[in-house]
Design an enzyme around this catalytic site. Structure first.
Site, PDB file in Angstrom:
ATOM      1  N   GLU A   1      -8.210  93.437  -3.218  1.00 24.83           N
ATOM      2  CA  GLU A   1      -7.580  92.150  -2.929  1.00 24.83           C
ATOM      3  C   GLU A   1      -6.264  92.365  -2.198  1.00 24.83           C
ATOM      4  O   GLU A   1      -5.471  93.226  -2.605  1.00 24.83           O
ATOM      5  CB  GLU A   1      -7.351  91.374  -4.235  1.00 24.83           C
ATOM      6  CG  GLU A   1      -8.653  91.030  -4.956  1.00 24.83           C
ATOM      7  CD  GLU A   1      -8.435  90.248  -6.242  1.00 24.83           C
ATOM      8  OE1 GLU A   1      -7.270  89.927  -6.562  1.00 24.83           O
ATOM      9  OE2 GLU A   1      -9.419  89.955  -6.935  1.00 24.83           O
TER      10      GLU A   1
ATOM     11  N   ARG B   1     -13.580  90.146 -14.043  1.00 24.75           N
ATOM     12  CA  ARG B   1     -13.126  91.349 -13.344  1.00 24.75           C
ATOM     13  C   ARG B   1     -14.218  91.798 -12.385  1.00 24.75           C
ATOM     14  O   ARG B   1     -15.400  91.861 -12.761  1.00 24.75           O
ATOM     15  CB  ARG B   1     -12.801  92.485 -14.322  1.00 24.75           C
ATOM     16  CG  ARG B   1     -11.708  92.155 -15.338  1.00 24.75           C
ATOM     17  CD  ARG B   1     -10.348  92.081 -14.683  1.00 24.75           C
ATOM     18  NE  ARG B   1      -9.313  91.750 -15.642  1.00 24.75           N
ATOM     19  CZ  ARG B   1      -8.892  90.518 -15.901  1.00 24.75           C
ATOM     20  NH1 ARG B   1      -9.431  89.491 -15.255  1.00 24.75           N
ATOM     21  NH2 ARG B   1      -7.944  90.294 -16.790  1.00 24.75           N
TER      22      ARG B   1
ATOM     23  N   HIS C   1      -9.166  84.642  -6.010  1.00 31.00           N
ATOM     24  CA  HIS C   1      -8.595  85.016  -7.311  1.00 31.00           C
ATOM     25  C   HIS C   1      -7.547  83.998  -7.757  1.00 31.00           C
ATOM     26  O   HIS C   1      -6.380  84.327  -7.974  1.00 31.00           O
ATOM     27  CB  HIS C   1      -7.979  86.420  -7.267  1.00 31.00           C
ATOM     28  CG  HIS C   1      -7.867  87.045  -8.629  1.00 31.00           C
ATOM     29  ND1 HIS C   1      -7.776  88.406  -8.815  1.00 31.00           N
ATOM     30  CD2 HIS C   1      -7.811  86.483  -9.878  1.00 31.00           C
ATOM     31  CE1 HIS C   1      -7.674  88.659 -10.109  1.00 31.00           C
ATOM     32  NE2 HIS C   1      -7.692  87.508 -10.779  1.00 31.00           N
TER      33      HIS C   1
END
Length: 335
Positions: free
Chosen positions: A277, A249, A296
């Site tokens: 993001e 994270r 990601h």
């Protein structure tokens, strides 16, 4: 009378929004025909943008199928989606869904978190990419040069890996790196020498982990206690040239401190998760030296997407039948 029979009686069809399909993988990951027979399904392949744009795009939908940690749904956004009856989030754990439950929205989650090898494999890939300077080599060759723009790498065998958070993912990473020949140390809040030894690691303090490790891989669960767990003090303890890998994270690391450490070229990093993001085009991480960035994709294998979308379709059909399954519980599923 079930919700499905009521819909048929009123000749109404629910509208389903499949969000966050940025890789165009959703439609080929599962059989959507049963759901298409009962609802109008629309796929969204681009980020929706700020809150007003999210509301404008989704205010006419009854059901939302979202990918965890992509589109954010604040309580303010939820309050502006009066038609929303069912919300589905991929993954076994989630954050920010309690407001939906309080508003009477049915919330379900999926499987996919039981097998953590995808993220563990990506952590290893990031380590190898950073150590062996793979992005630099690729860019040098494609830019018309060869070896002159690539810094020497180091041998991972015999070096020390520090795992911050020795859970399921951290345990797999420990196994992979021991196979390479690395020495593995680990820290987590509940670690004991016995638990560490069972994973082939040595239990150490946080300070020792940062000062001894050539590579640090972060696998902590995000909580108020672990937010910005890695800050200027921890980064300053890292060995010159050591590599910090984060597939967990983004808020676990104090971002300004990380950017400063990268620009000073004291350490390297390999990062798969970000506070915002998609990462803004002008974000300083994009131009920072000594860092490998991926968008990601740690969990984003075809196998994982198949689990996500097959379970999501099952969840929606069960909701339409009036018998929801895999319902979200704040006590069991939040993180």
């Amino acid at each position: 009378m079930t919700l499905h029979s009521l819909d048929r009686q009123n000749h109404a069809r629910m509208r389903v929004a499949v969000l966050d399909d940025w890789q165009h993988i959703a439609e080929t990951s599962a059989d959507w025909s049963a759901l298409n027979d009962r609802a109008d399904v629309e796929f969204f392949h681009q980020p929706l943008g700020p809150a007003d744009d999210v509301v404008e795009a989704l205010e006419d939908f009854d059901i939302l199928l979202a990918m965890r940690e992509r589109t954010a749904f604040s309580p303010e956004i939820i309050a502006r989606l009066p038609r929303l009856k069912f919300f589905n989030m991929t993954g076994r754990r989630a954050r920010g869904l309690d407001a939906m439950v309080r508003r009477g929205i049915t919330v379900s989650i999926t499987g996919g978190g039981e097998d953590v090898k995808d993220t563990a494999e990506h952590a290893l890939a990031l380590m190898l990419s950073a150590v062996r300077r793979i992005p630099e080599g690729d860019a040098s060759i494609k830019g018309g040069s060869f070896l002159e723009n690539v810094q020497p790498s180091f041998r991972m065998a015999g070096r020390t890996l520090g795992i911050l958070g020795l859970g399921l993912i951290g345990g797999h990473v420990a196994n992979y790196c021991r196979a390479i020949g690395m020495n593995v140390t680990a820290w987590s809040r509940s670690i004991t020498p016995e638990k560490a030894a069972a994973a082939g690691a040595e239990a150490v303090s946080v300070d020792e982990l940062f000062s001894r490790s050539d590579i640090i891989s972060v696998h902590l669960v995000l909580s108020p206690e672990t937010t910005k767990f890695i800050g200027e003090s921890e980064l300053s303890r890292m060995r010159p040239g050591a590599i910090l890998v984060n597939t967990s994270r983004a808020p676990l690391i104090d971002e300004p401190s990380l950017i400063e450490a990268l620009h000073s070229r004291r350490i390297q990093a390999a990062i798969d998760v970000f506070n915002e993001e998609p990462l803004p085009v002008d974000h300083p991480l994009r131009s920072a030296p000594n860092v490998v960035l991926t968008p990601h994709v740690g969990y984003g294998t075809r196998e994982m997407y198949q689990i996500f979308y097959r379970n999501s379709i099952e969840n929606i059909l069960a909701f339409l039948d009036g018998t929801p399954i895999r319902q979200y519980s704040p006590d069991r599923h939040s993180m």
